[in-house]
Design a protein around this motif. Structure first.
Motif, PDB file in Angstrom:
ATOM      1  N   ASP A  63       0.817  -1.210   0.000  1.00 41.45           N
ATOM      2  CA  ASP A  63       0.000   0.000   0.000  1.00 41.45           C
ATOM      3  C   ASP A  63       0.848   1.257   0.000  1.00 41.45           C
ATOM      4  O   ASP A  63       0.361   2.337  -0.337  1.00 41.45           O
ATOM      5  CB  ASP A  63      -0.918   0.003   1.229  1.00 41.45           C
ATOM      6  N   LYS A  64       2.108   1.129   0.402  1.00 38.67           N
ATOM      7  CA  LYS A  64       2.998   2.297   0.444  1.00 38.67           C
ATOM      8  C   LYS A  64       3.370   2.793  -0.946  1.00 38.67           C
ATOM      9  O   LYS A  64       3.969   3.860  -1.091  1.00 38.67           O
ATOM     10  CB  LYS A  64       4.267   1.963   1.228  1.00 38.67           C
ATOM     11  N   ALA A  65       3.021   2.024  -1.995  1.00 37.58           N
ATOM     12  CA  ALA A  65       3.381   2.399  -3.367  1.00 37.58           C
ATOM     13  C   ALA A  65       2.192   2.252  -4.297  1.00 37.58           C
ATOM     14  O   ALA A  65       1.277   1.462  -4.037  1.00 37.58           O
ATOM     15  CB  ALA A  65       4.534   1.536  -3.855  1.00 37.58           C
ATOM     16  N   ARG A  66       2.215   3.019  -5.386  1.00 33.04           N
ATOM     17  CA  ARG A  66       1.240   2.877  -6.467  1.00 33.04           C
ATOM     18  C   ARG A  66       1.977   3.029  -7.792  1.00 33.04           C
ATOM     19  O   ARG A  66       2.737   3.988  -7.983  1.00 33.04           O
ATOM     20  CB  ARG A  66       0.152   3.966  -6.400  1.00 33.04           C
ATOM     21  N   VAL A  67       1.733   2.116  -8.710  1.00 38.68           N
ATOM     22  CA  VAL A  67       2.259   2.240 -10.066  1.00 38.68           C
ATOM     23  C   VAL A  67       1.326   3.170 -10.830  1.00 38.68           C
ATOM     24  O   VAL A  67       0.141   2.871 -10.990  1.00 38.68           O
ATOM     25  CB  VAL A  67       2.352   0.866 -10.761  1.00 38.68           C
ATOM     26  N   ILE A  68       1.854   4.299 -11.287  1.00 37.51           N
ATOM     27  CA  ILE A  68       0.998   5.292 -11.959  1.00 37.51           C
ATOM     28  C   ILE A  68       1.402   5.527 -13.414  1.00 37.51           C
ATOM     29  O   ILE A  68       0.778   6.334 -14.093  1.00 37.51           O
ATOM     30  CB  ILE A  68       0.982   6.633 -11.200  1.00 37.51           C
ATOM     31  N   ALA A  69       2.451   4.812 -13.890  1.00 34.74           N
ATOM     32  CA  ALA A  69       2.872   5.003 -15.277  1.00 34.74           C
ATOM     33  C   ALA A  69       3.623   3.774 -15.757  1.00 34.74           C
ATOM     34  O   ALA A  69       4.307   3.094 -14.979  1.00 34.74           O
ATOM     35  CB  ALA A  69       3.753   6.238 -15.416  1.00 34.74           C
ATOM     36  N   VAL A  70       3.490   3.503 -17.053  1.00 33.81           N
ATOM     37  CA  VAL A  70       4.248   2.433 -17.686  1.00 33.81           C
ATOM     38  C   VAL A  70       4.907   2.984 -18.941  1.00 33.81           C
ATOM     39  O   VAL A  70       4.406   3.929 -19.558  1.00 33.81           O
ATOM     40  CB  VAL A  70       3.360   1.217 -18.047  1.00 33.81           C
ATOM     41  N   GLU A  75       4.456  -0.378 -28.626  1.00 36.48           N
ATOM     42  CA  GLU A  75       3.164   0.214 -28.287  1.00 36.48           C
ATOM     43  C   GLU A  75       2.180  -0.814 -27.750  1.00 36.48           C
ATOM     44  O   GLU A  75       1.428  -0.536 -26.810  1.00 36.48           O
ATOM     45  CB  GLU A  75       2.568   0.913 -29.512  1.00 36.48           C
ATOM     46  N   ASP A  76       2.173  -2.006 -28.340  1.00 34.69           N
ATOM     47  CA  ASP A  76       1.259  -3.043 -27.881  1.00 34.69           C
ATOM     48  C   ASP A  76       1.602  -3.476 -26.460  1.00 34.69           C
ATOM     49  O   ASP A  76       0.719  -3.621 -25.608  1.00 34.69           O
ATOM     50  CB  ASP A  76       1.319  -4.242 -28.828  1.00 34.69           C
ATOM     51  N   ARG A  77       2.892  -3.666 -26.188  1.00 35.82           N
ATOM     52  CA  ARG A  77       3.297  -4.066 -24.837  1.00 35.82           C
ATOM     53  C   ARG A  77       2.989  -2.962 -23.824  1.00 35.82           C
ATOM     54  O   ARG A  77       2.605  -3.250 -22.685  1.00 35.82           O
ATOM     55  CB  ARG A  77       4.782  -4.419 -24.799  1.00 35.82           C
ATOM     56  N   ALA A  78       3.185  -1.726 -24.224  1.00 33.81           N
ATOM     57  CA  ALA A  78       2.864  -0.622 -23.323  1.00 33.81           C
ATOM     58  C   ALA A  78       1.381  -0.614 -22.977  1.00 33.81           C
ATOM     59  O   ALA A  78       1.007  -0.450 -21.807  1.00 33.81           O
ATOM     60  CB  ALA A  78       3.272   0.707 -23.959  1.00 33.81           C
ATOM     61  N   TYR A 104       3.813   5.793 -21.640  1.00 28.89           N
ATOM     62  CA  TYR A 104       4.902   6.473 -22.332  1.00 28.89           C
ATOM     63  C   TYR A 104       5.632   5.473 -23.231  1.00 28.89           C
ATOM     64  O   TYR A 104       5.649   4.273 -22.961  1.00 28.89           O
ATOM     65  CB  TYR A 104       5.912   7.051 -21.327  1.00 28.89           C
ATOM     66  N   HIS A 105       6.248   6.030 -24.280  1.00 33.54           N
ATOM     67  CA  HIS A 105       7.093   5.206 -25.141  1.00 33.54           C
ATOM     68  C   HIS A 105       8.537   5.695 -25.128  1.00 33.54           C
ATOM     69  O   HIS A 105       9.417   5.044 -25.694  1.00 33.54           O
ATOM     70  CB  HIS A 105       6.544   5.204 -26.576  1.00 33.54           C
ATOM     71  N   ASP A 106       8.796   6.801 -24.467  1.00 31.21           N
ATOM     72  CA  ASP A 106      10.132   7.361 -24.313  1.00 31.21           C
ATOM     73  C   ASP A 106      10.370   7.523 -22.808  1.00 31.21           C
ATOM     74  O   ASP A 106       9.662   8.283 -22.139  1.00 31.21           O
ATOM     75  CB  ASP A 106      10.221   8.714 -25.028  1.00 31.21           C
ATOM     76  N   TYR A 107      11.338   6.829 -22.280  1.00 28.25           N
ATOM     77  CA  TYR A 107      11.536   6.863 -20.831  1.00 28.25           C
ATOM     78  C   TYR A 107      11.912   8.250 -20.330  1.00 28.25           C
ATOM     79  O   TYR A 107      11.652   8.596 -19.168  1.00 28.25           O
ATOM     80  CB  TYR A 107      12.560   5.821 -20.386  1.00 28.25           C
TER      81      TYR A 107
END
Length: 460
Positions: A63-70, A75-78, A104-107
């Motif tokens: 709970d201390k973390a949340r994934v908010i971006a990939v 593009e399909d994998r993203a 995102y597609h550019d880190y």
């Protein structure tokens, strides 16, 4: 750096952070828009096999973390990565998470997002050091899949960048957070087998093969950026990764992107061996050995091999696929062997396999030995990603900081260079150079293709 202790290294990191103006206690602002609940906003860079099967599910638990971006170059994998995150949090939270995950597609664009406090880097090996260096320079804390780097020079660059940044970087050497590995190393460090004289490390192997026939680059896949700093070569699915599904990718068997199992599994097992040997901040002084390499097909990482190393205190190490998968320390009073829970080994003459006990010793009494209050107690961790998240909050160094990860990876790469040269090499762990061997020193780095060099891909 050959004689640097963990305590000394951590003091150096603390001094560097203070000199650079970084706080030793994390401010509430590190948690961005979620400061009231002190949640850590995480971005996932690379959302393929290892991310979906290991890194993301681990982060989801806390709970201390949340994934908010990939972020992914495909593009399909993203898109599938975003769906994976939304589904996981939907089940966990019992509510829609649809609008909470950016793609995102550019880190670099992900790293520009000020709401993101930390990143999990699960890219192919050749991208590890470059992406991680950019991340810490952008002010992000990092969980980095092993091995730490493609070359020894890149690993040194990354370790120096992390120290200068004051950020928290945990290398994905998760065996440090497994009970049997911790127990084995603690017993070895406390002399339960006497003085360590020799270590054997067993690794799995990789097959030869692979189709080298060029193919069209799939739509929506930025192949040029995926190759990154490595040379431009024709696309073929066996060189890269499956177009459908998340099976083991071909790049793991290509020297362009890594060294094969010597770093793939070796980074884990050498790190464990070093933990028990108390050589986490140094490396061997002499390395030699040989290996077979494929004569046909696309895949070109090493096959059958046997390499050796000698450390400054006289302890020797041997690494081969002929040893059982795991680590075995031999001391003056006995031996200890450790491996993962699921490991099996062929039964001679039966064509079957049998389970390997994950922790064994020459005398079973060694394993029940009690570590006294005045003996060495190695740091513990219930789970590797949790240890990282705790350290993001506390600003303490994690269980597998970058210098330790670099030293494990560089040792593996030294064994790989010995395979390639076929001769004894003499190494200076402090200067990180071979003694009197410029041909071998030339193998410490690789040319980097523009615009994906460290200077161009990272912030100055």
């Amino acid at each position: 750096m050959a004689d640097v202790t963990r305590r000394g290294f951590l003091k150096t990191v603390a001094r560097t952070a203070a000199a650079a103006g970084f706080p030793t206690i994390v401010p509430s602002s590190v948690f961005g828009q979620m400061a009231p609940s002190e949640r850590i906003n995480v971005g996932a860079i690379g959302v393929g096999r290892i991310s979906r099967g290991h890194d993301l599910p681990a982060i989801f638990k806390y709970d201390k973390a949340r994934v908010i971006a990939v972020c992914d170059l495909d593009e399909d994998r993203a898109a599938r990565g975003r769906e994976f995150v939304i589904e996981a949090y939907g089940k966990k939270l019992g509510t829609s998470y649809e609008d909470s995950v950016k793609v995102y597609h550019d880190y670099h664009q992900l790293l520009d997002n000020k709401e993101i406090d930390a990143v999990v880097i699960s890219t192919p090996d050749h991208q590890h050091a470059i992406v991680a260096a950019a991340a810490v320079r952008a002010g992000k804390d990092v969980y980095l899949q092993k091995p730490a780097s493609l070359t020894i020079a890149e690993g040194r660059y990354l370790s120096d960048a992390v120290q200068a940044s004051g950020r928290i970087l945990q290398v994905g050497s998760q065996q440090r957070s497994w009970k049997q590995f911790h127990r084995a190393c603690e017993l070895v460090r406390n002399g339960r087998i006497g003085e360590v004289r020799h270590v054997e490390i067993g690794l799995p192997g990789d097959p030869a093969g692979g189709n080298a026939t060029p193919m069209p680059v799939p739509k929506g896949f930025d192949y040029d950026a995926w190759l990154g700093s490595t040379p431009m070569v024709p696309y073929t699915v066996d060189r890269v990764m499956p177009q459908n599904g998340f099976d083991r990718p071909g790049w793991l068997r290509m020297e362009q992107f890594g060294a094969g199992m010597i770093t793939g599994w070796g980074a884990h097992h050498v790190d464990t061996a070093h933990w028990g040997m108390n050589t986490e901040y140094t490396g061997p002084v002499e390395i030699w050995g040989s290996a077979e390499f494929p004569k046909s097909g696309l895949w070109d990482v090493h096959g059958k091999f046997l390499t050796h190393a000698r450390y400054a205190n006289g302890t020797t190490m041997a690494i081969s696929g002929d040893f059982p998968n795991g680590i075995k320390w031999y001391g003056t009073k006995g031996w200890i062997f450790v491996t993962r829970d699921e490991m099996t080994t062929p039964t001679v003459g039966s064509g079957k396999t049998e389970k390997i006990e994950p922790l064994m010793a020459s005398d079973p009494k060694i394993l029940t030995s009690v570590i006294g209050p005045d003996e060495i107690h190695l740091e513990t961790s219930a789970e590797h990603h949790a240890n990282w998240l705790d350290c993001v909050r506390s600003r303490r160094q994690p269980l597998a900081p970058i210098e330790i990860g670099h030293r494990a990876c560089s040792t593996c790469l030294l064994h790989h260079i010995a395979m390639k040269t076929g001769r004894a090499l003499h190494w200076d762990p402090e200067r990180e150079r071979f003694r009197g061997d410029e041909e071998a020193n030339a193998m410490l780095s690789r040319p980097q293709r523009s615009p994906y060099t460290f200077e161009e891909a990272s912030w100055a």
